[in-house]
Motif scaffolding. Sequence first.
Motif, PDB file in Angstrom:
ATOM      1  N   THR A   1       0.680  -1.260   0.069  1.00 33.49           N
ATOM      2  CA  THR A   1       0.088   0.182   0.022  1.00 33.49           C
ATOM      3  C   THR A   1       0.673   1.391  -0.020  1.00 33.49           C
ATOM      4  OG1 THR A   1      -0.329   0.461   2.191  1.00 33.49           O
ATOM      5  CG2 THR A   1      -1.536  -1.505   1.542  1.00 33.49           C
ATOM      6  N   PRO A   2       0.439   2.339  -0.114  1.00 34.24           N
ATOM      7  CA  PRO A   2       1.077   3.677  -0.180  1.00 34.24           C
ATOM      8  C   PRO A   2       1.765   4.122   1.173  1.00 34.24           C
ATOM      9  CG  PRO A   2      -1.115   4.022  -1.365  1.00 34.24           C
ATOM     10  CD  PRO A   2      -1.058   2.782  -0.764  1.00 34.24           C
ATOM     11  N   VAL A   3       0.972   3.321   2.521  1.00 36.92           N
ATOM     12  CA  VAL A   3       1.563   3.506   3.751  1.00 36.92           C
ATOM     13  C   VAL A   3       2.942   2.624   4.013  1.00 36.92           C
ATOM     14  CG1 VAL A   3       1.417   3.227   6.182  1.00 36.92           C
ATOM     15  CG2 VAL A   3      -0.626   3.788   4.540  1.00 36.92           C
ATOM     16  N   PRO A   4       3.993   3.372   4.138  1.00 39.24           N
ATOM     17  CA  PRO A   4       5.542   2.587   4.116  1.00 39.24           C
ATOM     18  C   PRO A   4       5.282   1.360   5.164  1.00 39.24           C
ATOM     19  CG  PRO A   4       5.958   4.909   4.166  1.00 39.24           C
ATOM     20  CD  PRO A   4       4.225   4.836   4.351  1.00 39.24           C
ATOM     21  N   GLY A   5       5.674   0.156   4.736  1.00 36.48           N
ATOM     22  CA  GLY A   5       5.760  -0.885   5.532  1.00 36.48           C
ATOM     23  C   GLY A   5       4.356  -1.589   5.811  1.00 36.48           C
TER      24      GLY A   5
END
Length: 506
Positions: free
Chosen positions: A229-233
Amino acid sequence: MHDVVIVGAGPVGLFLACELGLADCSVLVLEQEPQLRSPWRTLPLGLRGLSPASVETFYRRGMLQDLLKASGIDNYPWADPDADEATPPAQAGHFAGMVLDPANIDVAALPLRLPSPAMEGVMTSLEAIESVLAERATKLGVEIRRGVRVSAVTQNDENVVAHADQDEYAARWLIGCDGGRSAVRGLAGFEFVGTEPQFTGYTMLATVADPEKLRPGFNPTSTGMYLQTPVPGHIGVMEFDEGAFDRSQPPSREHLQAVLRRVSGTDVTLSEVHLASSYTDRAKQTTTYRRGRVLLAGDAAHIHSPLGGQGLNTGIGDALNLGWKLAATVHGYAPDGLLDTYTRERHPIGAWVLDWTRAQVATMKPDPHSQAVQTLIRDLIGTRDGTTYVFEKMSGSSVRYDLGSEQPLVGRNTPDLCLEDGTRLGDLMPEGQGVVLDFTSDCRLHDAVKGWDKRVRYVAGPARTDLGLDAVLVRPDGIVAWAGERDFDRAGFEQATGFWFGSPVA
């Protein structure tokens, strides 16, 4: 003793509590988790998608603005009240990781879609949904007790008791809304049948040493699929191992890294795993949603893979369908068999959702036969008719209950009909009553509806779009119970009203 005890303070249990609270039932909600807030409910791990049908439900109960605020959304696409027709959605979702192009959707082919202030789905979090519903439930007099684990359920012809530690909670009705591992389902003896898993899925929030080795979005591979996803990690992984992983323990960093490497075909490194959980595509459903004085809703009644985000939305649909029927039963004016229509109407919807997710799993399997099917489906979804078909199913607009009428609107969710003075159907439903919209100039149903005036709201006036009808009877859950075309008779209206709302008030 309460009228209703609900076990489970997730979105389904809390929404049901609000519905019963609107109807002046005394409601107690028991939740085993001691606190509302947790990392699994907040973003990004608590990310959930509400379908257009679910968003419309919040709108019709007057909670959409609160939900948008809690979700941090300040640019929701409100409909133009003067628009002649609905516009295409901004987002359309995905099928088995194949993202739909909203530009391909033929809006005119969707069933009875009219402009509305709630036309789009919403990406939000469990915390946002639960906080809005918990606040509303509390205002309606619902009591919520947290840190209570139900260990036994007993019932007789008059009441049902939930046992927890040294305490007993008696009610006339008990509703299990306690999730996929429902204690109520087992304790009350519901039969739970279905299919075993094809894969183990993992959701994690991790520190990735080399995130560039993973492609963004959905990525099918020769051993499964991963999602970055665009959220890191924030990563999701599905490995087709027939559910072999032991889910009694949380997955370790070493295990997650090994699975991610196998599925992605890279040597990516997880430096640290902050939170992680596992799931499967096990697909099961109870054979009935009611046993005596115990009923089930949401994941307690049906479990399946999270592909397509159908679980939460199906559960909200369960709660919306059950709430007003149970309230009528509690207050003694429910017609014979009304509560039984809950299983009759919602069980087929749950069965369809299980098959819908099974179809996605079958398409995603990393074998030559499934990959050939995926290629075919990808081509079909790329067409205008294919995109429209999948969106119609996923948005909830295809749901139709069999109410024994051939009239094309009966059994469907009512479009957001708008009167010439600007009043919308959604403006008339926050109190949870049924609604009669009379578009005739002679108000011919005014006297007929007086017998149900505390259960059904009557509104008359010409409509901007009346769909060729003289009047419609809308159930509290937004479903059209009766539609009067030209030269309809009062007897037919009264028969339909009595079937859903009981005998007239003397």
